[in-house]
Design an enzyme around this catalytic site. Structure first.
Site, PDB file in Angstrom:
ATOM      1  CG  HIS A 156      -0.116   5.678 -19.712  1.00  0.00           C
ATOM      2  ND1 HIS A 156      -0.447   4.345 -19.740  1.00  0.00           N
ATOM      3  CD2 HIS A 156      -0.831   6.259 -20.708  1.00  0.00           C
ATOM      4  CE1 HIS A 156      -1.305   4.124 -20.718  1.00  0.00           C
ATOM      5  NE2 HIS A 156      -1.566   5.270 -21.324  1.00  0.00           N
ATOM      6  CB  SER A 277      11.020  14.955   9.850  1.00  0.00           C
ATOM      7  OG  SER A 277      12.114  14.190  10.307  1.00  0.00           O
ATOM      8  CE  LYS A 283      10.720  14.611   4.852  1.00  0.00           C
ATOM      9  NZ  LYS A 283      10.758  13.169   4.881  1.00  0.00           N
ATOM     10  CD  GLU A 290       2.942  10.464   3.716  1.00  0.00           C
ATOM     11  OE1 GLU A 290       3.921  10.374   2.989  1.00  0.00           O
ATOM     12  OE2 GLU A 290       3.028  10.799   4.921  1.00  0.00           O
ATOM     13  CD  GLN A 322     -21.232 -11.353  19.614  1.00  0.00           C
ATOM     14  OE1 GLN A 322     -22.336 -11.619  20.083  1.00  0.00           O
ATOM     15  NE2 GLN A 322     -20.112 -11.675  20.227  1.00  0.00           N
TER      16      GLN A 322
END
Ligand code: ARG
Length: 459
Positions: A156, A277, A283, A290, A322
């Site tokens: 969880h 970035s 960054k 991703e 097709q």
């Protein structure tokens, strides 16, 4: 260009409809398969004396010449040919003249296209088998050096119990193994020859279906000519098996994305697989996982498209079919590029932050089950032990401390069976080590598994 259609047509196609109808823009991918299919068909017609030996030779040499021109970049399949089948037939006729018009004897584009896509898929599956095995090897290498590295295990998305990092990685090896097995099974249903079923009913021309099947390396032939030209199950199975591989790739992608966040800090991306970035200089983005996660949706979409394509289509060939090509082409391309990217990411894109990993397993309550199991080993019934530990967790949370910070007297207040040796059991290393049940994360189990995989992948 004049169509090869019969003289029943008086007028030419509306130019838009001509484009709408054409598949040459994408089925040119089947160029080599279509040539192989035609060469096998021509050989067969020669063998059964439908064609004379000189006609057979002329046709085969013509087809081989087309292959050479194509591979040398001198011939590129393009409109106005409607599709790859007409394109090659037209080219053959332009090269060798009248004899070329005999190639299509005893076959239809319906069994021809079915043969081409099966040949193409078979090759792609074989390629994927190699790529997924490489991916497994990269996971195994990483696992091998991280048997004793601990990582929190979650259920969880809540801290559950500590794990050997190798055990976590080996879970993916298992998934990829099932993926390989699934693709292998799909391959056995791809590898059946529809050639010689003609349009739908077979043919009165003397053909030898077993001969062409053997020439093209098919294991079997379709028993029913109508089924042979109608079946697209194998395309759906291929995309379905691929969708599952993508789901596994997406799962590990998501984990890597989490691991490299500041919040988790379990790992860092190396410069080889991270992107910057355009605006924020600090960054380092996990674009690779991703993208893999994002592309998964694309393959799921293809599966849905194909399932819908075959729904409610009556026997036998219908032009709907097709539409089978772009989904399988894109699935194979997407999957193989994602498998390759993930292999690179695992091989050279990740640096684990060992200090943070070990801090994480030291500073939580993921040894709570072991505290309960400690009491169980002293004959306390599990449910009672579970309740006792629940109380201890609450006590610790209120004081913002961990089990290991408790004094033995405090432990004893919760249950008299607690003794000094409880601290040994609470250490994350010992927690992991103790999970010796078959398939568990205990080091002896994981070592055994690593060895088994080594034998399997590096025989
Ligand atoms: N381009 C067609 C396809 O991809 C080839 C088969 C055409 N057959 C026909 N009967 N129109 O499905």
């Amino acid at each position: 260009m004049a169509k090869v259609w019969s003289k029943r047509f008086d007028n030419t196609l509306n130019p838009f409809i001509e484009k709408f109808n054409a598949s040459i823009g994408f089925d040119r991918k089947l160029f080599l398969e279509d040539l192989d299919c035609s060469i096998a068909h021509a050989k067969m017609l020669g063998k059964t004396n439908v064609l004379s030996s000189s006609e057979t030779l002329e046709i085969i040499n013509g087809l081989k010449l087309i292959k050479v021109e194509y591979l040398e970049g001198k011939f590129f399949p393009s409109p106005p040919s409607e599709d790859i089948h007409y394109c090659i037939e037209e080219k053959l006729i332009s090269l060798i003249g009248e004899t070329g018009k005999k190639l299509h004897t005893g076959r239809s584009r319906n069994d021809q296209v079915g043969t081409d896509i099966r040949l193409w898929l078979r090759k792609e599956i074989d390629n994927l088998e190699i790529l997924i095995t490489d991916l497994q090897k990269s996971f195994l290498n990483l696992a091998q050096s991280n048997i004793y590295t601990l990582i929190p295990g979650y259920t969880h998305m809540q801290r559950a119990q500590p794990l050997s990092l190798a055990h976590h990685l080996l879970a993916y090896l298992e998934m990829f193994q099932r993926d390989r097995e699934r693709l292998k099974e799909v391959r056995s249903r791809v590898n059946i020859s529809p050639l010689g079923s003609a349009a739908l009913a077979g043919t009165k021309i003397k053909i030898d279906r077993k001969f062409t099947a053997a020439e093209l390396g098919f294991e079997k032939i379709y028993k029913n000519s109508i089924d042979a030209v109608s079946d697209r199950d194998f395309c759906i199975e291929f995309v379905s098996a691929s969708a599952l591989v993508m789901s596994h790739l997406s799962k590990i992608s998501e984990e890597i994305i989490l691991w490299v966040t500041d919040e988790f800090s379990f790992a860092k991306l190396t410069d080889k697989c991270a992107t910057g970035s355009s605006l924020m200089p600090q960054k380092k983005n996990p674009d690779v996982p991703e993208l893999i996660r994002g592309k998964t949706g694309r393959v799921y979409g293809h599966l849905q498209a194909l399932l819908t394509m075959v729904k409610g289509v009556p026997l036998a060939y219908n032009k709907d079919f097709q539409e089978d090509k772009e989904p399988i082409f894109d699935t194979a391309e997407t999957l193989s590029s994602c498998v390759k990217a993930m292999t690179i990411l695992i091989n050279e894109g990740l640096e684990f932050n060992f200090e943070n990993l070990s801090n994480s397993v030291e500073n939580d309550f993921s040894n709570a089950t072991d505290l309960a199991d400690y009491l169980v080993s002293k004959e306390v019934p599990f449910r009672t032990a579970y309740q006792v530990v629940g109380e201890i967790v609450k006590y610790c949370l209120e004081r913002k401390i961990l089990f290991k910070n408790l004094k033995i007297d405090e432990f004893k207040k919760f249950h008299p069976e607690f003794d000094e040796d409880v601290f040994v059991d609470l250490e994350p290393f010992n927690v992991v080590k103790s999970r010796t049940s078959l398939g568990g994360t205990g080091f002896t189990q994981v070592e055994m598994e690593v060895k088994t995989w080594q034998k399997k992948l590096f025989p």
